[in-house]
Design an enzyme around this catalytic site. Structure first.
Site, PDB file in Angstrom:
ATOM      1  N   GLU A   1      54.303  43.050  41.574  1.00  0.00           N
ATOM      2  CA  GLU A   1      53.139  42.339  41.040  1.00  0.00           C
ATOM      3  C   GLU A   1      52.011  43.322  40.766  1.00  0.00           C
ATOM      4  OE1 GLU A   1      49.938  38.899  42.412  1.00  0.00           O
ATOM      5  OE2 GLU A   1      52.080  38.624  42.797  1.00  0.00           O
TER       6      GLU A   1
ATOM      7  N   GLU B   1      46.545  38.218  37.774  1.00  0.00           N
ATOM      8  CA  GLU B   1      47.590  38.813  38.607  1.00  0.00           C
ATOM      9  C   GLU B   1      48.943  38.311  38.119  1.00  0.00           C
ATOM     10  OE1 GLU B   1      47.508  36.264  42.583  1.00  0.00           O
ATOM     11  OE2 GLU B   1      45.495  36.904  42.007  1.00  0.00           O
TER      12      GLU B   1
ATOM     13  N   HIS C   1      41.674  29.524  41.508  1.00  0.00           N
ATOM     14  CA  HIS C   1      42.968  30.199  41.406  1.00  0.00           C
ATOM     15  C   HIS C   1      43.856  29.355  40.498  1.00  0.00           C
ATOM     16  CE1 HIS C   1      46.072  32.942  42.674  1.00  0.00           C
ATOM     17  NE2 HIS C   1      46.802  32.000  43.239  1.00  0.00           N
TER      18      HIS C   1
ATOM     19  N   ASP D   1      55.507  41.424  45.888  1.00  0.00           N
ATOM     20  CA  ASP D   1      55.232  40.057  46.327  1.00  0.00           C
ATOM     21  C   ASP D   1      56.574  39.350  46.471  1.00  0.00           C
ATOM     22  OD1 ASP D   1      54.238  37.605  46.936  1.00  0.00           O
ATOM     23  OD2 ASP D   1      53.234  37.249  45.032  1.00  0.00           O
TER      24      ASP D   1
ATOM     25  N   TYR E   1      51.971  45.975  43.981  1.00  0.00           N
ATOM     26  CA  TYR E   1      52.656  45.747  45.249  1.00  0.00           C
ATOM     27  C   TYR E   1      53.878  44.869  45.055  1.00  0.00           C
ATOM     28  CZ  TYR E   1      50.273  41.142  45.354  1.00  0.00           C
ATOM     29  OH  TYR E   1      49.816  39.879  45.072  1.00  0.00           O
TER      30      TYR E   1
ATOM     31  N   ASN F   1      42.137  34.118  37.845  1.00  0.00           N
ATOM     32  CA  ASN F   1      41.135  33.891  38.887  1.00  0.00           C
ATOM     33  C   ASN F   1      39.746  33.948  38.263  1.00  0.00           C
ATOM     34  OD1 ASN F   1      42.833  34.031  41.499  1.00  0.00           O
ATOM     35  ND2 ASN F   1      43.497  35.828  40.342  1.00  0.00           N
TER      36      ASN F   1
ATOM     37  N   SER G   1      48.011  43.171  40.164  1.00  0.00           N
ATOM     38  CA  SER G   1      46.772  42.396  40.191  1.00  0.00           C
ATOM     39  C   SER G   1      45.679  43.243  39.566  1.00  0.00           C
ATOM     40  CB  SER G   1      46.401  42.020  41.629  1.00  0.00           C
ATOM     41  OG  SER G   1      47.326  41.094  42.165  1.00  0.00           O
TER      42      SER G   1
ATOM     43  N   ARG H   1      36.474  30.822  44.354  1.00  0.00           N
ATOM     44  CA  ARG H   1      37.401  31.424  43.379  1.00  0.00           C
ATOM     45  C   ARG H   1      38.391  30.362  42.931  1.00  0.00           C
ATOM     46  NH1 ARG H   1      42.617  34.419  43.951  1.00  0.00           N
ATOM     47  NH2 ARG H   1      42.429  33.965  46.168  1.00  0.00           N
TER      48      ARG H   1
ATOM     49  N   HIS I   1      48.808  34.398  37.397  1.00  0.00           N
ATOM     50  CA  HIS I   1      47.681  33.620  37.903  1.00  0.00           C
ATOM     51  C   HIS I   1      46.364  34.183  37.397  1.00  0.00           C
ATOM     52  CE1 HIS I   1      50.383  32.502  41.609  1.00  0.00           C
ATOM     53  NE2 HIS I   1      50.813  31.990  40.471  1.00  0.00           N
TER      54      HIS I   1
END
Length: 506
Positions: free
Chosen positions: A101, A10, A243, A96, A94, A159, A103, A241, A157
């Site tokens: 951002e 993301e 992160h 952020d 979306y 994941n 994802s 998860r 980031h």
């Protein structure tokens, strides 16, 4: 297969309005996302993001942070009414806070992670271009970078789903030295030292100067090398998860590929209890910065056992352990993806040790350094010259004709893993081997009936039903094309699909 696991990226994109430096970033980010939504009927216009199952304040160390003491940026489970689009490729686009951002959808291997991440760059470039054509909207530019060089940083980031049974202490102990040193492979490169870039010089990582602690729940304040958010977006009894917020946003496909692939290998070793060597650093936060500030790769960090190692030497320790692990677990039957990651990792480390500039067509930080040195030599300017920061920024411009990385790639001066045809397809098509396939195909085929979706559910609004119908997708490896492809083809309407899934034939 050791590099295969559920993973995803993301990315918050840097945003600017060149003619209006005081423009409200939240407003301009909203314009970008909404412009993309309005551009095509292929995107579900009705579906909202489902926040119901999210819990961003649950800590892997065994507690929940109280909402009243959490920073507002941690409350990612609140619907602030900002632009939010779920794409037919399974991704989320979306706003952020002050950034648009992207994802990417969850995938099962590092190459696919690169593919759908690169598709996100194309989505952002398209969205930015469309927003700039709206009457009354000033031209907007987007950058896949991590800092405005004025003291602010925004993240890229990663994941990774891990076994819930893996002791979190093992994750911390083994990953900190790996994350501190892996920037020599996947750093994006940056002009300026310090959070605000005030001191002149070039460094390997864009994010290194913004980390303050080893372990923590924060993502924007007191950033930790190991983030403890325990929000699996999957079966919580089975998965954790991880992160990862310590990485840079990469333009280079090779850098992204190795970033995800080498991390997946280390996680496999952690899960299987294979790592019996302690590489803990005495001062990991300081070494994260010191490694970044040392493009000559000579800084040697002190380990807790008294040894000293450079970042390349630390990475080589992990590589050697990974080769032993793969040989022990798979022998000659190692899968092609894992073999390729190991070979590329070794080749990169060998050349970093010999002469990093050999990697100027593969790694972001080296490619950027070569560009900057050519400007410095041509114009006889030092590292403090403002023009170099402009070159740094332009490297990450998402526009195909303006971004320096994109121009290098178009001229064959950056190695690629992907064809542009693959990337174009991934803009609209989801991965076929994860639950993202179900999410994306439902959005494409039943757009008017999808009320909401998230990573772990799709919610339908069906005629004749008094309540919304939630279809959970807690297992990331179900909902694949193999699993539901035929069912989706045979279901003419969302009602038909839900009737089969629930056994309710009303």
């Amino acid at each position: 297969m050791s590099v295969q696991r559920i993973m995803g990226i993301e990315t918050e994109y840097g945003i600017s309005v060149p003619g209006n430096p005081g423009a409200n970033a939240m407003v301009t980010s909203t314009q970008v996302v909404n412009a993309y939504l309005a551009a095509s009927a292929a995107r579900a216009r009705k579906a909202r993001w489902d926040f119901e199952e999210e819990n961003p304040l649950r800590d892997a160390r065994g507690f929940d942070l109280a909402r009243e003491v959490a920073d507002s940026t941690q409350l990612t489970d609140e619907d602030l009414g900002l632009a939010n689009v779920i794409l037919t490729n399974g991704a989320r686009l979306y706003v952020d806070h002050a950034h648009p951002e992207y994802s990417a959808p969850e995938v099962t291997n590092p190459r696919d992670a690169v593919l759908w991440d690169k598709a996100g760059e194309r989505v952002m470039a398209d969205a930015c271009g469309r927003a700039s054509t709206i009457p009354g909207v000033e031209p907007i530019q987007l950058y896949k970078n991590n800092t405005d060089n004025k003291g602010a940083s925004y993240g890229c980031h990663e994941n990774y789903l891990m076994r819930r049974s893996t002791p979190f202490g093992d994750i911390v102990r083994h990953l900190i030295p790996f994350f501190v040193s892996r920037q020599v492979v996947c750093g994006a490169g940056r002009v300026g030292l310090g959070a605000d870039g005030r001191d002149s010089g070039f460094q390997i990582s864009q994010r290194a100067d913004f980390f303050e602690v080893e372990v923590g729940l924060e993502t924007t304040l007191k950033r930790p090398i190991i983030n403890t958010r325990d929000e699996p977006h999957a079966d919580p009894d089975k998965y954790r998860r991880l992160h990862v917020i310590v990485g840079d946003a990469n333009m280079s496909e090779i850098s992204t590929y190795l970033k995800l692939g080498t991390t997946a290998l280390v996680l496999a070793m952690v899960e299987d209890g294979f790592l019996n060597v302690d590489l803990s650093l005495e001062t990991p936060v300081a070494d994260l910065r010191a490694f970044s500030h040392d493009p000559g790769l000579t800084h040697a960090a002190r380990l807790r056992d008294g040894r000293r190692m450079t970042a390349v030497e630390l990475q080589r320790q992990y590589l050697e352990l990974a080769r032993k692990y793969v040989q022990d677990r798979f022998g000659p039957d190692v899968d092609a993806d894992t073999a390729d990651i190991l070979d590329r990792w070794e080749s990169v480390l060998d050349r970093l040790a010999a002469d990093p500039m050999q990697l100027s067509e593969e790694l972001d930080w080296v490619a950027k350094l070569k560009l900057l040195e050519s400007y410095r030599s041509r114009d006889s300017i030092d590292w403090g010259h403002h023009r170099l920061q402009l070159v740094d920024l332009q490297y990450s411009d998402v526009r195909s004709d303006k971004g320096l990385y994109n121009r290098l790639a178009a001229r064959g001066r950056m190695q690629r893993l992907l064809s542009e045809q693959e990337v174009e397809r991934a803009i609209t098509e989801p991965p076929e081997d994860t639950r993202a396939y179900f999410r994306g195909r439902c959005l494409a085929k039943y757009a008017d009936s999808v009320a909401a979706a998230s990573w772990d559910s799709v919610i339908f609004d069906l005629p004749g039903r008094d309540s919304l119908q939630r279809v959970p997708t807690l297992e990331p490896l179900r909902g694949t094309r193999e699993h539901v492809g035929e069912l989706l083809e045979q279901s003419a309407t969302a009602a038909d699909l839900v009737s089969v899934l629930t056994g309710d034939r009303r």
